[in-house]
Design an enzyme around this catalytic site. Structure first.
Site, PDB file in Angstrom:
ATOM      1  CD  GLU A   1      26.735  -6.619 -13.005  1.00 11.30           C
ATOM      2  OE1 GLU A   1      25.875  -7.554 -12.985  1.00 11.30           O
ATOM      3  OE2 GLU A   1      27.226  -6.115 -13.950  1.00 11.30           O
TER       4      GLU A   1
ATOM      5  CE  LYS B   1      21.418  -8.117 -15.791  1.00 14.03           C
ATOM      6  NZ  LYS B   1      22.920  -8.523 -15.811  1.00 14.03           N
TER       7      LYS B   1
ATOM      8  CB  CYS C   1      25.319  -5.568 -16.352  1.00 10.56           C
ATOM      9  SG  CYS C   1      26.719  -5.877 -17.241  1.00 10.56           S
TER      10      CYS C   1
END
Length: 523
Positions: A277, A339, A389
């Site tokens: 990330e 995301k 994440c």
């Protein structure tokens, strides 16, 4: 009014004593979870809570459960304080209040479970196994709510106490982590049921305990023993180990790029190169020079999946996204994923118009959520789902149900949490997603823990926190879709309903004499 067993302490000391024990029991649950995984403390903790709730009415029960949650989360998410010290000058003073406030909020859910249990017991006294089923049901209902209310935070689910036991974690493939939490809590509190059971009911409790544990173990062992053929795709994961305090300082972009390119160029073959990330701390799709250097480092036909922020200009202004982008030797972006499950206060500020609070991460504005789980098609590799994440902690919300992938790429940056227990707990979530979906999970983490996890939840390769290096390994194969992958949390409802049918049928054999041990004591 008092019924049933009488307290050994005076009325004024009754709730404080039980609350103190409950707090210690809640703290003990953390030792049952990674990185400790001392499974023996789990039945101690939940049996203690179960016993503390005997003969307690709804309001005191909520307080006892809330205190249990304060121990559970106060220790379990203490690692969050580390993120405030990354920029200690601005946020360091908020570390302890933030952890305390978050723990107090999360503790409401165990408090609700305890209150619901006590309220039902007031109206109809259950005993023995039925009482255990009732408590486990109340617990899993509120655990599920914790995973969904206000964007959800399903961290350290009870099921994760089993993640290090290959056989015991396998039932998550059938009933998911919430269903496995139900079974874990129910089995965990059976010693408490045994303590208060009438003498002539103790043998059935012991038999049920033995059958439940043996059944989980044997069923899980059979599943985990099944071979899953590997793919012929070679992966290289790069763990740059760039400290968070250095990531966004002026001049860091080129240093980070040099580090990742140098590690990526080590001898060895790979088909897919994986960076974590925000491995590139800038807008990579806007930096032609950086893309050209990356493309030159990619052998013909090889693909890079890397985390990078992105921005899109529109009529309403600039929108920012946390993305994973795919590149090949042409230096052009092939595809990408944004995301969709953002971290409150880390990637956006809820109710920004009302809360005068800055978010912890660097950036020009709040991130915008993407449209949801997505399966990416990239040349030379099986179909892949991406979870960035925090997204990997959500059971049933990682994979596109209409377009099943062959593996899951979890790009993450746990540098925020240093060498705390947070990265190990995060890895546990990823391992449970692998079991639930029957898919391998590949993690690329900035400072660790990077890992390759097979479809049974086994870690086949890893780089620990604080290490700099690469993982070269083959991509494990996928299993056929699991029941949980097909039906999601509906399997939880079937499990709970089935257990209650079993309990009802057992009650037909005769009235449960243990019910007299669960009355109402204080209001």
């Amino acid at each position: 009014m008092m019924t049933g067993l009488q307290p050994l302490t005076g009325r004024g000391r009754y709730i404080p004593l039980r609350s103190g024990i409950s707090f210690m029991a809640g703290g003990l649950t953390v030792l049952a979870l990674p990185p400790f995984s001392w499974l023996i403390v789990f039945p101690v903790a939940f049996s203690a809570l179960f016993l503390m709730l005997r003969q307690v009415s709804a309001a005191p029960a909520f307080f006892i459960g809330w205190v249990f949650g304060m121990g559970q989360f106060g220790f379990g998410v203490s690692w969050i304080a580390e993120s405030f010290y990354v920029d200690s000058e601005r946020f360091g003073a908020l570390a302890i209040p933030a952890v305390a406030g978050l723990s107090a909020g999360l503790a409401i859910f165990p408090g609700m479970a305890a209150m619901l249990f006590a309220a039902i017991m007031q109206r109809r006294a259950f005993g023995g196994i039925a009482a255990g089923l009732l408590f486990a049901t109340c617990w899993v209902v509120t655990e599920w709510l914790r995973g969904h209310i206000l964007t959800g935070f399903p961290w350290n689910l009870a099921a994760y106490a089993l993640v290090e036991r290959a056989a015991l974690r396998q039932p998550a493939a059938w009933v998911g982590s919430y269903g496995l939490s139900f079974l874990t809590v129910f089995i965990g509190l059976l010693p408490g049921v045994l303590i208060v059971a009438a003498p002539n009911r103790r043998v059935p409790v012991l038999v049920l305990f033995a059958v439940a544990v043996t059944g989980l173990w044997v069923g899980g062992a059979l599943r985990s023993g099944q071979d899953v053929p590997p793919t012929d795709v070679a992966l290289r994961i790069v763990q740059g180990n760039v400290p968070q305090v250095e990531k966004w300082v002026p001049g860091s972009r080129q240093r980070a790029l040099e580090k990742y390119l140098g590690l990526s160029a080590q001898p060895g073959r790979f088909d897919v190169l994986l960076w974590p990330e925000t491995a590139f701390p800038g807008f990579l799709d806007e930096d032609a020079a950086a893309r050209a250097r990356i493309s030159a480092a990619l052998p013909d036909g090889r693909i890079l999946l890397t985390g990078a922020p992105d921005r899109v200009e529109g009529d309403g202004g600039t929108r920012y996204f946390n993305t994973v982008q795919a590149y090949d030797g042409t230096s052009e972006i092939l595809t990408g994923y944004a995301k969709h499950h953002l971290v409150p206060f880390g990637e956006y500020v809820p109710l920004r118009g009302w809360l005068p609070i800055e978010r912890l991460t660097e950036g020009l504005g709040d991130f915008t959520p993407g449209p949801g789980p997505r399966t990416l098609a990239i040349p030379g590799a099986p179909l892949v789902a991406v979870a960035i994440c925090y997204e990997i902690i959500f059971p049933g919300h990682v994979v596109d149900d209409l377009f099943r992938p062959d593996w899951i790429f979890n790009a993450t940056n746990d540098a925020w949490f240093g060498t705390s227990i947070g990265p190990e707990q995060h890895l546990a979530s990823a391992r449970m997603r692998a079991v639930e979906e029957g898919l391998p999970v590949v993690r690329a983490a900035n400072t660790g823990i990077s890992a390759i996890i097979d479809a049974n939840g086994n870690v086949v390769a890893r780089l620990d926190t604080g290490e700099t290096g690469t993982i070269d390994a083959g991509l494990p194969g996928a299993r056929t879709p699991t029941p949980y992958a097909r039906f999601g949390d509906w399997t939880l409802l079937v499990l709970v309903f089935g257990c209650w049918v079993f309990g009802w049928l057992a009650s037909l054999l005769g009235r449960d004499p243990d019910a007299r041990h669960f009355g109402t004591e204080v209001s």
